[in-house]
Enzyme design. Structure first.
Site, short mmCIF file in Angstrom:
data_model
loop_
_atom_site.label_atom_id
_atom_site.label_comp_id
_atom_site.label_asym_id
_atom_site.label_seq_id
_atom_site.Cartn_x
_atom_site.Cartn_y
_atom_site.Cartn_z
N LEU A 66 42.15 -34.06 73.48
CA LEU A 66 43.53 -34.45 73.79
C LEU A 66 44.46 -33.31 73.41
O LEU A 66 44.55 -32.93 72.24
CB LEU A 66 43.92 -35.72 73.05
CG LEU A 66 42.96 -36.92 73.19
CD1 LEU A 66 43.56 -38.16 72.54
CD2 LEU A 66 42.62 -37.20 74.66
N LYS A 74 48.58 8.61 74.45
CA LYS A 74 48.52 7.50 75.41
C LYS A 74 47.69 7.90 76.61
O LYS A 74 47.84 9.02 77.11
CB LYS A 74 49.96 7.17 75.82
CG LYS A 74 50.10 6.12 76.85
CD LYS A 74 51.21 6.45 77.84
CE LYS A 74 50.66 7.03 79.11
NZ LYS A 74 51.64 7.17 80.20
N TYR A 78 40.99 -33.98 68.93
CA TYR A 78 42.38 -33.61 69.17
C TYR A 78 42.49 -32.09 69.24
O TYR A 78 41.80 -31.38 68.50
CB TYR A 78 43.29 -34.17 68.07
CG TYR A 78 43.42 -35.70 68.08
CD1 TYR A 78 42.92 -36.46 69.14
CD2 TYR A 78 44.05 -36.37 67.03
CE1 TYR A 78 43.05 -37.84 69.15
CE2 TYR A 78 44.17 -37.75 67.03
CZ TYR A 78 43.67 -38.48 68.10
OH TYR A 78 43.80 -39.85 68.10
N ALA A 106 47.74 -32.88 75.19
CA ALA A 106 48.91 -33.02 76.06
C ALA A 106 50.20 -33.22 75.28
O ALA A 106 51.29 -33.19 75.84
CB ALA A 106 48.70 -34.21 76.99
N ASN A 118 54.92 14.64 80.41
CA ASN A 118 54.18 13.97 81.49
C ASN A 118 55.05 13.21 82.47
O ASN A 118 54.57 12.71 83.47
CB ASN A 118 53.14 13.02 80.90
CG ASN A 118 53.77 11.91 80.08
OD1 ASN A 118 54.82 12.11 79.48
ND2 ASN A 118 53.14 10.76 80.05
N ARG A 149 57.01 -31.11 66.29
CA ARG A 149 57.18 -30.61 64.92
C ARG A 149 56.97 -29.10 64.80
O ARG A 149 57.30 -28.49 63.79
CB ARG A 149 56.23 -31.38 63.98
CG ARG A 149 56.63 -32.83 63.80
CD ARG A 149 55.54 -33.70 63.20
NE ARG A 149 54.56 -34.14 64.21
CZ ARG A 149 53.54 -34.96 63.95
NH1 ARG A 149 53.35 -35.42 62.73
NH2 ARG A 149 52.70 -35.31 64.91
N ARG A 158 58.58 32.22 76.85
CA ARG A 158 59.74 32.02 75.97
C ARG A 158 60.55 33.29 76.01
O ARG A 158 60.04 34.35 76.41
CB ARG A 158 59.26 31.73 74.54
CG ARG A 158 58.52 32.88 73.94
CD ARG A 158 57.98 32.59 72.54
NE ARG A 158 57.38 33.78 71.99
CZ ARG A 158 56.31 33.80 71.23
NH1 ARG A 158 55.69 32.66 70.93
NH2 ARG A 158 55.85 34.92 70.75
N GLU A 182 48.74 -46.04 61.20
CA GLU A 182 49.52 -44.80 61.19
C GLU A 182 50.51 -44.80 60.02
O GLU A 182 51.02 -45.85 59.63
CB GLU A 182 50.29 -44.66 62.51
CG GLU A 182 49.41 -44.40 63.71
CD GLU A 182 48.46 -43.23 63.48
OE1 GLU A 182 48.95 -42.10 63.31
OE2 GLU A 182 47.24 -43.44 63.47
C1 UD1 Z 1 46.89 -38.51 64.99
C2 UD1 Z 1 46.28 -39.90 64.74
C3 UD1 Z 1 46.16 -40.12 63.23
C4 UD1 Z 1 45.29 -39.02 62.64
C5 UD1 Z 1 45.83 -37.63 62.99
C6 UD1 Z 1 44.83 -36.58 62.61
C7 UD1 Z 1 46.97 -41.39 66.56
C8 UD1 Z 1 47.89 -42.47 66.99
N1 UD1 Z 1 47.12 -40.92 65.32
O1 UD1 Z 1 48.20 -38.50 64.46
O2 UD1 Z 1 45.57 -41.37 62.97
O3 UD1 Z 1 45.21 -39.17 61.25
O4 UD1 Z 1 46.05 -37.51 64.41
O5 UD1 Z 1 45.34 -35.28 62.76
O6 UD1 Z 1 46.09 -41.01 67.33
N2 UD1 Z 1 48.31 -36.12 72.38
C9 UD1 Z 1 48.20 -36.25 73.75
N3 UD1 Z 1 49.03 -37.11 74.40
C10 UD1 Z 1 49.95 -37.87 73.75
C11 UD1 Z 1 50.04 -37.75 72.35
C12 UD1 Z 1 49.20 -36.86 71.69
O7 UD1 Z 1 47.39 -35.55 74.38
O8 UD1 Z 1 50.65 -38.62 74.44
C13 UD1 Z 1 47.42 -35.16 71.68
C14 UD1 Z 1 48.20 -34.06 71.00
O9 UD1 Z 1 48.31 -32.94 71.83
C15 UD1 Z 1 47.36 -33.76 69.77
C16 UD1 Z 1 46.62 -35.05 69.51
O10 UD1 Z 1 46.72 -35.82 70.68
O11 UD1 Z 1 46.43 -32.74 70.02
C17 UD1 Z 1 47.18 -35.81 68.31
O12 UD1 Z 1 48.54 -36.09 68.51
P1 UD1 Z 1 49.58 -35.97 67.31
O13 UD1 Z 1 50.91 -36.35 67.83
O14 UD1 Z 1 49.44 -34.69 66.64
O15 UD1 Z 1 49.06 -37.16 66.38
P2 UD1 Z 1 49.27 -37.33 64.81
O16 UD1 Z 1 50.61 -37.89 64.56
O17 UD1 Z 1 48.91 -36.09 64.12
CA CA Z 2 48.22 -34.07 64.76
#
Ligand code: UD1
Ligand code: CA
Length: 461
Positions: free
Chosen positions: A9, A350, A101, A11, A385, A16, A439, A154
């Site tokens: 994942l 270069k 992730y 996206a 050059n 932050r 020269r 969460e």
């Molecule tokens: C998430 C987990 C949390 C875990 C933590 C670990 C959830 C709800 N929470 O929180 O339990 O402890 O990771 O690091 O899953 N992403 C998408 N699409 C979205 C939202 C997020 O692809 O709509 C991807 C992000 O790019 C990222 C990953 O999912 O790579 C995690 O998303 P992030 O927002 O960082 O979640 P955390 O708040 O860190």
């Molecule tokens: Ca995260």
């Protein structure tokens, strides 16, 4: 053993990070964090890798187009559960899924493999990779009933009591594909963030009488998620230490490893000594017995054996065995330095090749040139050059001697063994073994000082 498809994942907004660049493209040890996750999934022998992209999808796809992964789009970022749902078609036909992730670059392939083995052995609907964190702030907490995981809460939705739990959700799971997608249909977004949490499938599966287990790992470094730049720098420190330690174990000396930056794919030979404040980036290869003294930056370059480099900047260049570079040399892209060459202080080169045994000891600019063997380039020689429109080539053949402070106006050739008198500005080729002087000739005005004195002061002294 059965195989698995990895879904990464990637996206998310990455709010932050406060960045114009998608979060997963921020680099750790020279490579985007998503690269490290893909790499680990590959090494853990995933049958197929699907990456869910959204924020900056174009950029992310472009960065990974040659990685052999499939992309699916999550057009709107509605949470991790919604993100996984987008991969439903792409994972069809695979019985097991490992979800990762994109913001956890430190994950090791071995950990993914062990999670998968555990899952296959026990056959629950889901296995969550967990870890005990002294400071679990910001992570989802694991709510257990003995061995079973009954929910993941969460941070933002947790009660005071739940916040005390130190076992966290790493964000890595192994799922039975069919069961996770059927549970995902039931996930709602009635939480503090208004998102569809993937973590909610745990409670849903439990309510359907399915089993969810935890696979707990000891190494908390590996499962650090990166949400901001402070965490990014911590991940850099951890990975950097691993990279340098691996090199040290192979026989490279680092005098002060904490002060050095060495990218993941850098190769360094035995008995090479790296002094403090050295930065080695990209696909750089350094041979054996070299000495690299700070502050040196080497990027995407190939350095031979027994090379000495000090306080210099080297990019996209090649340096042969026994060469001595610096202090204060700037070797720009396309520089090829042969064996036993000496490049001294304040020399910029270069797109040029410098033949074996040639010396460019001080204060020169060499651009678009081909210099032969055993040539001597005096202090302050400039290869002119550029005519304001085009770059032109200079050729200096073997054993030529270019006197100090000369300008070689390209295109021009100095033939083998020719000499150029100091201070010459050359516009014509120099034949072999000739001396070129270009020269104004010197004139000595005898008695000039006395005559002048008389003019201004009057009388004799
Ligand atoms: C998430 C987990 C949390 C875990 C933590 C670990 C959830 C709800 N929470 O929180 O339990 O402890 O990771 O690091 O899953 N992403 C998408 N699409 C979205 C939202 C997020 O692809 O709509 C991807 C992000 O790019 C990222 C990953 O999912 O790579 C995690 O998303 P992030 O927002 O960082 O979640 P955390 O708040 O860190
Ligand atoms: Ca995260």
């Amino acid at each position: 053993m059965a195989g698995f498809t990895a879904v990464i994942l990637a996206a998310g907004e990455g709010t932050r990070m406060k960045s114009g660049i998608p979060k997963v493209l921020h680099k750790v040890c020279g490579y985007p964090m998503l690269f490290h996750v893909i790499n680990s999934a590959k090494k853990a022998k995933a049958d197929k890798i699907v990456v869910v992209v959204g924020k900056g999808a174009g950029e992310v796809k472009k960065a990974f187009q040659d990685e052999g992964v499939e992309f699916v789009l999550q057009a709107e970022q509605k949470g991790t559960g919604h993100a996984l749902l987008q991969a439903k078609e792409a994972v069809k036909g695979s019985e097991n899924l490992i979800v990762l992730y994109g913001d956890m670059p430190l994950i090791e392939p071995d950990t993914i493999e062990r999670l998968f083995e555990f899952h296959i052995e026990r056959q629950p609907a889901a296995t969550v990779l967990t870890c005990i964190f002294d400071n679990p702030y910001g992570y989802g907490r694991i709510i257990r009933e003995n061995e079973k995981v009954i929910a993941i809460r969460e941070e933002k939705d947790a009660s005071e009591e739940e916040k005390l739990i130190k076992e966290i959700n790493s964000g890595i799971y192994c799922f039975n594909t069919e069961k996770v997608f059927s549970a995902l249909k039931k996930v709602r977004n009635d939480n503090r963030q208004g998102e569809y949490y993937l973590t909610d499938v745990v409670e849903i599966l439990n309510s359907e009488g399915e089993e969810v287990l935890a696979f707990k790992v000891e190494n908390s470094d590996e499962v650090q998620g990166i949400n901001d730049r402070v965490q990014l720098s911590k991940a850099q420190t951890i990975m950097q230490r691993k990279i340098i330690e691996a090199l040290m174990k192979e026989g490279v000396t680092f005098i002060n490893p904490e002060s050095c930056v060495v990218d993941m794919r850098v190769k360094i030979g035995r008995d090479t000594v790296i002094y403090p404040n050295v930065v080695i980036e990209g696909e750089t290869e350094i041979g054996e017995n070299c000495t690299i003294v700070g502050n040196t930056v080497i990027r995407n370059s190939k350095i031979g054996n027994n090379v000495e480099i000090s306080a210099s900047f080297i990019a996209e260049s090649e340096i042969g065995d026994g060469a001595k570079i610096g202090p204060f040399a700037n070797l720009r892209p396309g520089t090829k330095i042969c064996k036993n060459v000496k490049i001294g202080d304040f020399v910029e080169i270069k797109n040029s090749s410098i033949g074996e045994g040639t010396k460019v000891p001080h204060l020169s600019y060499i651009g678009d040139a081909e210099i032969g063997e055993k040539v001597n380039i005096g202090a302050g020689v400039i290869f002119v050059n550029y005519d304001g429109y085009k770059k032109h080539k200079t050729v200096v053949k073997d054993k030529a001697f270019i006197g100090c402070n000369s300008n070689l106006i390209a295109p021009i050739t100095v033939e083998e063994g020719a000499y150029v008198a100091a201070g010459s500005t050359l516009t014509k080729d120099v034949p072999s073994k000739a001396l070129a002087i270009a020269r104004a000739m010197q004139e000595n005005k005898l008695g000039w000082v006395e005559k002048r004195k008389k003019l201004f002061e009057g009388g004799e002294n």
